[in-house]
Enzyme design. Structure first.
Site, short mmCIF file in Angstrom:
data_model
loop_
_atom_site.label_atom_id
_atom_site.label_comp_id
_atom_site.label_asym_id
_atom_site.label_seq_id
_atom_site.Cartn_x
_atom_site.Cartn_y
_atom_site.Cartn_z
N ASP A 7 49.09 36.44 92.16
CA ASP A 7 48.74 35.02 92.16
C ASP A 7 48.81 34.52 93.59
OD1 ASP A 7 47.92 32.61 91.09
OD2 ASP A 7 49.69 32.31 89.85
N ASP A 8 48.27 33.33 93.82
CA ASP A 8 48.30 32.77 95.17
C ASP A 8 49.66 32.16 95.48
OD1 ASP A 8 47.90 30.67 93.35
OD2 ASP A 8 46.30 29.72 94.50
N ASP B 252 54.88 28.11 92.02
CA ASP B 252 55.33 26.76 92.31
C ASP B 252 56.51 26.41 91.40
OD1 ASP B 252 55.63 24.03 92.77
OD2 ASP B 252 53.49 23.68 92.93
#
Length: 171
Positions: free
Chosen positions: A101-102, A105
């Protein structure tokens, strides 16, 4: 990376993304995420797709599945919805799979991925401090108050990157 003055925004350029993903690959090849060698990649849509493509190229992995989730409405987190699971990776609990994933969060997407693929290694380019425990490897620690803009989410306005809503979104 461009950190805009007087804001909490961090803008990642295409060049940054490519360089940083290759740095993540170097760490993967050193074994920093454990659990290799990798049979395939599960890209978390949509943010993990571009880093997953670079990782696939640099590691010579050709098998790529997706875990499709909806977690954000624009820049606001909403209810996490798993839209599609990766078929082959789920059958073997994720053994030998690399989930990409980027950013992690809140950790909700990574937790969903871990629930489906408990034996997979989860890697991201960025992590918020409270979410590092949900991934096996990340490259950069972003501040909690920082919004990280990836190049697919931005446009250049007079030499300054700005958030760009998807073209298919109604205005």
């Amino acid at each position: 990376m461009i950190e805009t003055p007087n804001t909490t925004d961090l803008f990642v350029t295409w060049a940054d993304l490519h360089r940083e993903t290759r740095q993540l690959v170097e760490r993967l090849l050193r074994g920093d995420a454990g659990r290799g060698p990798w049979r395939g990649i599960v890209a978390i849509t949509r943010g993990g797709m571009v880093p997953a493509a670079v990782i696939a190229r640099e590691t010579n992995i050709r098998l790529i599945e997706t875990l499709s989730v909806a977690n954000y409405d624009g820049q606001k987190q909403g209810a996490l919805k798993v839209l599609a699971e990766p078929p082959q990776a789920v059958r073997d609990r994720g053994v030998g799979w690399l989930v990409v994933d980027d950013i992690v969060d809140s950790g909700r997407t990574a937790q969903a991925a871990r629930g489906l693929l408990p034996e997979a290694a989860i890697v991201t380019l960025y992590s918020k401090p409270g979410a590092t425990k949900f991934v096996d490897l990340y490259l950069h620690l972003a501040r909690d108050d920082q919004w990280v803009h990836f190049p697919w989410d931005t446009a250049d306005r007079a030499g300054n990157p700005v958030f760009q809503p998807p073209m298919g979104e109604a205005e």
